[in-house]
Design a protein around this motif. Structure first.
Motif, PDB file in Angstrom:
ATOM      1  N   UNK A   1       7.075  -3.563  -4.688  1.00  0.00           N
ATOM      2  CA  UNK A   1       6.189  -2.355  -4.469  1.00  0.00           C
ATOM      3  C   UNK A   1       4.831  -2.165  -4.872  1.00  0.00           C
ATOM      4  N   UNK A   2       3.889  -2.160  -4.010  1.00  0.00           N
ATOM      5  CA  UNK A   2       2.502  -2.019  -4.344  1.00  0.00           C
ATOM      6  C   UNK A   2       1.734  -1.218  -3.515  1.00  0.00           C
ATOM      7  N   UNK A   3       0.454  -0.931  -3.639  1.00  0.00           N
ATOM      8  CA  UNK A   3      -0.360   0.030  -2.933  1.00  0.00           C
ATOM      9  C   UNK A   3      -0.318  -0.338  -1.282  1.00  0.00           C
ATOM     10  N   UNK A   4      -0.106  -1.526  -0.983  1.00  0.00           N
ATOM     11  CA  UNK A   4      -0.200  -2.063   0.473  1.00  0.00           C
ATOM     12  C   UNK A   4       1.013  -1.745   1.052  1.00  0.00           C
ATOM     13  N   UNK A   5       2.215  -1.799   0.340  1.00  0.00           N
ATOM     14  CA  UNK A   5       3.691  -1.256   0.695  1.00  0.00           C
ATOM     15  C   UNK A   5       3.701   0.033   0.840  1.00  0.00           C
ATOM     16  N   UNK A   6       3.127   0.689  -0.066  1.00  0.00           N
ATOM     17  CA  UNK A   6       3.162   2.300  -0.002  1.00  0.00           C
ATOM     18  C   UNK A   6       2.361   2.879   0.995  1.00  0.00           C
ATOM     19  N   UNK A   7       1.207   2.336   1.487  1.00  0.00           N
ATOM     20  CA  UNK A   7       0.456   2.531   2.377  1.00  0.00           C
ATOM     21  C   UNK A   7       1.364   2.353   3.855  1.00  0.00           C
ATOM     22  N   UNK A   8       1.797   1.162   4.051  1.00  0.00           N
ATOM     23  CA  UNK A   8       2.676   0.743   5.179  1.00  0.00           C
ATOM     24  C   UNK A   8       3.790   1.824   5.360  1.00  0.00           C
ATOM     25  N   UNK A   9       4.474   1.999   4.259  1.00  0.00           N
ATOM     26  CA  UNK A   9       5.403   3.053   4.419  1.00  0.00           C
ATOM     27  C   UNK A   9       5.128   4.519   4.828  1.00  0.00           C
ATOM     28  N   UNK A  10       4.049   4.921   4.340  1.00  0.00           N
ATOM     29  CA  UNK A  10       3.435   6.151   4.635  1.00  0.00           C
ATOM     30  C   UNK A  10       3.027   6.078   5.993  1.00  0.00           C
ATOM     31  N   UNK A  11       2.904   5.167   6.910  1.00  0.00           N
ATOM     32  CA  UNK A  11       2.325   5.253   8.203  1.00  0.00           C
ATOM     33  C   UNK A  11       3.297   4.423   9.017  1.00  0.00           C
ATOM     34  N   UNK A  12       4.522   4.767   8.654  1.00  0.00           N
ATOM     35  CA  UNK A  12       5.781   4.029   9.778  1.00  0.00           C
ATOM     36  C   UNK A  12       5.420   4.505  11.249  1.00  0.00           C
ATOM     37  N   UNK A  13       4.975   5.363  11.273  1.00  0.00           N
ATOM     38  CA  UNK A  13       4.917   6.136  12.803  1.00  0.00           C
ATOM     39  C   UNK A  13       3.655   5.022  13.660  1.00  0.00           C
ATOM     40  N   UNK A  14       2.726   4.634  12.794  1.00  0.00           N
ATOM     41  CA  UNK A  14       1.614   3.789  13.387  1.00  0.00           C
ATOM     42  C   UNK A  14       2.444   2.439  13.687  1.00  0.00           C
ATOM     43  N   UNK A  15       3.480   2.047  13.039  1.00  0.00           N
ATOM     44  CA  UNK A  15       4.003   0.757  13.182  1.00  0.00           C
ATOM     45  C   UNK A  15       4.966   0.917  14.259  1.00  0.00           C
ATOM     46  N   UNK A  16       5.704   2.247  14.456  1.00  0.00           N
ATOM     47  CA  UNK A  16       6.429   2.281  15.841  1.00  0.00           C
ATOM     48  C   UNK A  16       5.521   2.253  17.042  1.00  0.00           C
ATOM     49  N   UNK A  17       4.414   2.777  16.918  1.00  0.00           N
ATOM     50  CA  UNK A  17       3.544   2.854  18.033  1.00  0.00           C
ATOM     51  C   UNK A  17       2.850   1.383  18.348  1.00  0.00           C
ATOM     52  N   UNK A  18       2.855   0.508  17.393  1.00  0.00           N
ATOM     53  CA  UNK A  18       2.348  -0.906  17.597  1.00  0.00           C
ATOM     54  C   UNK A  18       1.059  -0.939  17.212  1.00  0.00           C
ATOM     55  N   UNK A  19       0.478  -0.048  16.379  1.00  0.00           N
ATOM     56  CA  UNK A  19      -1.133   0.144  16.015  1.00  0.00           C
ATOM     57  C   UNK A  19      -1.172  -0.795  14.747  1.00  0.00           C
ATOM     58  N   UNK A  20      -1.004  -1.952  14.931  1.00  0.00           N
ATOM     59  CA  UNK A  20      -0.922  -2.993  13.954  1.00  0.00           C
ATOM     60  C   UNK A  20      -2.362  -3.128  13.238  1.00  0.00           C
ATOM     61  N   UNK A  21      -3.411  -3.115  14.065  1.00  0.00           N
ATOM     62  CA  UNK A  21      -4.782  -3.175  13.551  1.00  0.00           C
ATOM     63  C   UNK A  21      -5.376  -2.324  12.722  1.00  0.00           C
ATOM     64  N   UNK A  22      -4.779  -1.110  13.087  1.00  0.00           N
ATOM     65  CA  UNK A  22      -5.253   0.190  12.322  1.00  0.00           C
ATOM     66  C   UNK A  22      -4.435  -0.012  10.917  1.00  0.00           C
ATOM     67  N   UNK A  23      -2.989  -0.305  11.078  1.00  0.00           N
ATOM     68  CA  UNK A  23      -2.242  -0.392   9.800  1.00  0.00           C
ATOM     69  C   UNK A  23      -2.773  -1.456   8.864  1.00  0.00           C
ATOM     70  N   UNK A  24      -3.260  -2.469   9.461  1.00  0.00           N
ATOM     71  CA  UNK A  24      -3.659  -3.741   8.583  1.00  0.00           C
ATOM     72  C   UNK A  24      -4.739  -3.189   7.694  1.00  0.00           C
TER      73      UNK A  24
END
Length: 475
Positions: free
Chosen positions: A206-229
């Motif tokens: 668990x690190x800041x990158x993981x925390x950011x991804x888990x805070x934006x799971x809605x982006x992941x669901x919509x396939x907004x990978x570049x934005x999330x990366x």
């Protein structure tokens, strides 16, 4: 002045007799439920002898001669009248329910405890015992365990627990934080993000990158990978690695921790023969039912009052026997009609499922549609494709009445078409519609979209994004 008078009037109407009501009630029961019901009836009627069948379960690999013999008489042999000595017929040493249940001659408590899988409750209780020594903390932990749903999430709030236990929300949250690390990690979470975070912490990842991804799971669901990366501050390779770790997490860690429930036995079997499918009753679950005629004759030698009581019980027993016989005939008749109509489905799978409705089965069997509905409502049948509910064989039709295709087979075709896609050739709903129409299926684009969504398949744009991401992960 109004004059009152008496008039005789004759009317007609349907009256449901007690015997008919009983027959309808038995028709809706599974074979296991039927045994329980008949055992209860036999307790009040000494002339009714009920017990589990001594036959073994027929399987699709059983000799076909057995199936043909079953269909010859259309009823199992144990529904015939018992002419043996009445004392032997009623000399049951065991309770029929115990002899017919899931337990064998060895009861559960005599089996090796190590051979039984540990339930989720037992697993958590052991960890609570070692993790908490304070009585209040243990009480809080037990309350949290009680609030756990089948997926491992909590279905109550801390405020509700605080009001019930009369402790501070802070202390409850402290206990819950420690329980998030219990095995399997991720249980006792309120949200999906919290559940996944606990699993990353258990791996020390668990690190800041993981925390950011888990805070934006809605982006992941919509396939907004570049934005999330970019939000995670990762390059393409690290982002792909993080996605692989995320996919290895379990969003429902509590699933499967409950006690194992054995699969219910089917009520009937379908055997494939050279002449087509043949339906037989499952002898392993069909109860034995007889009327003790020897005891009846002995009781009829008593006084007039005893003879009257005996006649009443004898009539009741014969009525129950007829109802069970009719139930067996209806089951075989309806299921044989269904199996014959869906022979292609049984041999080739869902793509060959033909349209079928309750009214069609009622017309082909001569039974009322309500009877067909009762027979198929909760019944299951053993087939070459596995144990299936009878309602699985029914499907609405698309196209003209003389050349219909079942909706289930169309859904299967859509799934097959999409499964053959490549990253360079993602098919739109319009293209899928055109391909189905060219194969002779009358269907519209909006129907294709509805079926695709019902199958849980994303639209063409999202599928295209997912293919691109997969290519990056494997590149």
């Amino acid at each position: 002045m109004t004059r009152l008078s008496l008039q005789a009037r004759q009317t007609t109407g349907l009256v449901m007799t007690a015997e008919l009501q009983q027959a309808i009630g038995l028709l809706q029961l599974s074979n296991q439920e039927l045994l329980t019901e008949l055992t209860a009836l036999a307790e009040a009627n000494p002339l009714l002898v009920v017990g589990p069948s001594d036959g073994e379960a027929a399987s699709p690999e059983s000799p076909l001669a057995y199936a043909e013999e079953m269909r010859g008489e259309d009823l199992p042999d144990d529904l015939t009248r018992d002419e043996s000595d009445w004392r032997e017929a009623s000399a049951w040493e065991d309770d029929p329910l115990l002899r017919h249940g899931t337990c064998d001659s060895e009861e559960a408590e005599h089996q090796d405890p190590a051979s039984r899988p540990e339930s989720g409750t037992g697993l958590f209780l052991e960890q609570i015992r070692f993790a908490f020594t304070d009585e209040t903390d243990r009480a809080i932990a037990l309350a949290l365990l009680e609030a756990l749903d089948e997926t491992g999430r909590l279905d109550t709030t801390i405020a509700q627990l605080a009001g019930t236990l009369r402790v501070s929300p802070t202390r409850i949250d402290s206990v819950r934080s420690r329980m998030l690390a219990f095995e399997p990690p991720g249980c006792f979470a309120f949200t999906l993000a919290e559940c996944l975070a606990a699993q990353f912490r258990a791996r020390n990842r668990y690190d800041p990158a993981v925390a950011t991804m888990l805070d934006h799971l809605d982006w992941l669901a919509r396939g907004e990978h570049e934005k999330l990366r970019k939000a995670c501050g990762l390059d393409a390779q690290d982002y792909a690695e993080l996605l692989r770790e995320l996919r290895s997490c379990d969003p429902r860690p509590g699933t499967g921790l409950g006690p194992h429930t054995p699969e219910a036995e089917p009520d009937l079997f379908i055997h494939q023969t050279r002449d087509g499918p043949v339906v037989t009753l499952n002898q392993a679950t069909w109860p034995s039912l007889t009327v003790d005629e020897r005891l009846y004759q002995r009781l009829m030698q008593a006084d007039a009052q005893a003879r009257s009581w005996t006649d009443e019980k004898h009539a009741q027993a014969r009525s129950i026997l007829r109802a069970v016989e009719q139930r067996a005939r209806s089951l075989l008749l309806v299921c044989q009609a269904i199996a014959t109509h869906q022979s292609g489905f049984l041999s080739d799978g869902a793509s060959c499922l033909r349209p079928l409705t309750l009214s069609q089965v009622a017309m082909s069997t001569g039974l009322h549609e309500s009877t067909v509905s009762r027979v198929t409502a909760t019944r299951s049948i053993g087939t070459p494709l596995g144990v299936l509910p009878l309602r699985r064989f029914f499907s609405t039709g698309l196209g003209e009445s003389q050349d219909q295709t079942s909706a289930e087979s169309v859904r299967s075709r859509i799934r097959q078409i999409i499964s053959t896609e490549t990253g360079e050739a993602i098919m739109s709903d319009e293209a899928i519609t055109q391909q189905l129409q060219e194969s002779g299926i009358a269907i519209q684009r909006r129907t294709v979209a509805k079926y695709r969504e019902a199958l849980g398949i994303a639209g063409s744009a999202q599928r295209r994004r997912e293919f691109r991401m997969k290519s990056r992960l494997t590149g």
